[in-house]
Scaffold this active site. Sequence first.
Site, short mmCIF file in Angstrom:
data_model
loop_
_atom_site.label_atom_id
_atom_site.label_comp_id
_atom_site.label_asym_id
_atom_site.label_seq_id
_atom_site.Cartn_x
_atom_site.Cartn_y
_atom_site.Cartn_z
N GLU A 103 22.76 52.23 51.63
CA GLU A 103 23.63 52.91 50.83
C GLU A 103 23.51 52.44 49.22
O GLU A 103 22.83 51.61 48.83
CB GLU A 103 25.18 52.36 50.98
CG GLU A 103 26.03 53.34 51.88
CD GLU A 103 26.14 54.82 51.07
OE1 GLU A 103 25.52 55.01 50.15
OE2 GLU A 103 27.30 55.35 51.60
N ASP A 104 23.71 53.63 48.37
CA ASP A 104 23.64 53.41 47.24
C ASP A 104 24.95 52.53 46.50
O ASP A 104 24.78 51.66 45.73
CB ASP A 104 23.60 54.83 46.05
CG ASP A 104 24.72 55.67 46.66
OD1 ASP A 104 25.58 55.43 47.71
OD2 ASP A 104 24.69 56.81 46.18
N ASP A 160 32.51 52.44 47.48
CA ASP A 160 33.73 52.55 46.56
C ASP A 160 35.01 52.30 47.54
O ASP A 160 35.14 51.46 47.76
CB ASP A 160 33.23 54.02 45.96
CG ASP A 160 34.59 54.35 45.07
OD1 ASP A 160 35.09 53.64 44.12
OD2 ASP A 160 34.80 55.52 44.79
N PHE A 192 32.23 54.50 36.84
CA PHE A 192 31.58 55.53 37.55
C PHE A 192 30.04 55.42 36.81
O PHE A 192 29.86 55.69 35.64
CB PHE A 192 32.09 57.07 37.26
CG PHE A 192 31.35 58.02 38.00
CD1 PHE A 192 31.94 58.26 39.52
CD2 PHE A 192 30.35 58.73 37.82
CE1 PHE A 192 31.29 58.94 40.20
CE2 PHE A 192 29.62 59.59 38.74
CZ PHE A 192 30.21 59.67 40.12
N ARG A 219 20.33 61.53 38.56
CA ARG A 219 19.47 60.74 39.46
C ARG A 219 18.20 59.82 39.10
O ARG A 219 18.01 59.02 39.55
CB ARG A 219 19.26 61.72 40.86
CG ARG A 219 20.59 61.90 41.61
CD ARG A 219 20.25 62.60 42.99
NE ARG A 219 21.27 63.31 43.42
CZ ARG A 219 22.22 62.82 44.11
NH1 ARG A 219 22.44 61.33 44.34
NH2 ARG A 219 23.24 63.75 44.82
P1 IMP Z 1 33.42 55.87 49.23
O1 IMP Z 1 33.42 56.57 50.64
O2 IMP Z 1 34.57 56.02 48.39
O3 IMP Z 1 33.13 54.53 49.34
O4 IMP Z 1 32.40 56.84 48.45
C1 IMP Z 1 30.88 56.28 48.37
C2 IMP Z 1 30.24 57.24 48.05
O5 IMP Z 1 30.48 57.85 46.86
C3 IMP Z 1 28.77 56.80 47.44
O6 IMP Z 1 27.62 56.93 48.53
C4 IMP Z 1 28.38 57.72 46.42
O7 IMP Z 1 27.69 58.71 46.68
C5 IMP Z 1 29.59 58.11 45.83
N1 IMP Z 1 30.19 57.35 44.50
C6 IMP Z 1 31.19 56.41 44.40
N2 IMP Z 1 31.14 55.92 43.30
C7 IMP Z 1 30.10 56.39 42.66
C8 IMP Z 1 29.74 56.14 41.09
O8 IMP Z 1 30.05 55.39 40.45
N3 IMP Z 1 28.76 56.88 40.77
C9 IMP Z 1 28.24 57.91 41.55
N4 IMP Z 1 28.30 58.08 42.76
C10 IMP Z 1 29.43 57.41 43.51
MG MG Z 2 26.26 57.92 48.86
#
Ligand code: IMP
Ligand code: MG
Length: 171
Positions: free
Chosen positions: A96-97, A100, A149, A162
């Site tokens: 994963e990147d 959050d 963010f 990106r």
């Molecule tokens: P989650 O389901 O809330 O954990 O969201 C995770 C996804 O939201 C990640 O895989 C990212 O694609 C996107 N995301 C969450 N925070 C950021 C950020 O700070 N920058 C860019 N994308 C984010």
């Molecule tokens: Mg993602």
Amino acid sequence: MKKIKKLFNQRDINVRVKEIAKEMYKEYGKKEVVFICTLKGAVFFACDLLKNYKGNARMEFVRASSYSGTESTGKIELNLSISEENIANKEVVIIEDIVDTGRTLKFLKNYINEMKPNSLKICTLLDKKARRVVDIDTDYVGFEIEDLFVVGYGLDYNQQYRNLPYIGVIE
Ligand code: IMP
Ligand code: MG
């Protein structure tokens, strides 16, 4: 393009990626590992990680999205090319990147688990622990960050930024 404040430069990222690849090789050794890269954000990280991984690796891709702008919608869309025959009885690592709220990963993890891998681990470049809404464990983490963010090195803001070679915050 707006001004970006650097959080992690190319060198920081390279050093950490190499460390994680080494750690993983220590764990898996000769076993083949199926790495599942989540599109699009984890692409840069997954490529660099795999180039530094010395073991037997396969690469699969999955698209999971829950974000619109800087807000998590909480609704996860999955679009995947992986099938049970690629996963069943294999050692699997999701790349994963960023984690959050944790919703995307939890959803994806449950989905993959139904395909009966022998083991399933999570590797994320970034972890925003303070934002967690659902309980999810990460096994390999590049960097823990505060509630910011971030963009670059695969991460986007509305599909922009990106291609930055570093990770930063929009000022
Ligand atoms: P989650 O389901 O809330 O954990 O969201 C995770 C996804 O939201 C990640 O895989 C990212 O694609 C996107 N995301 C969450 N925070 C950021 C950020 O700070 N920058 C860019 N994308 C984010
Ligand atoms: Mg993602």
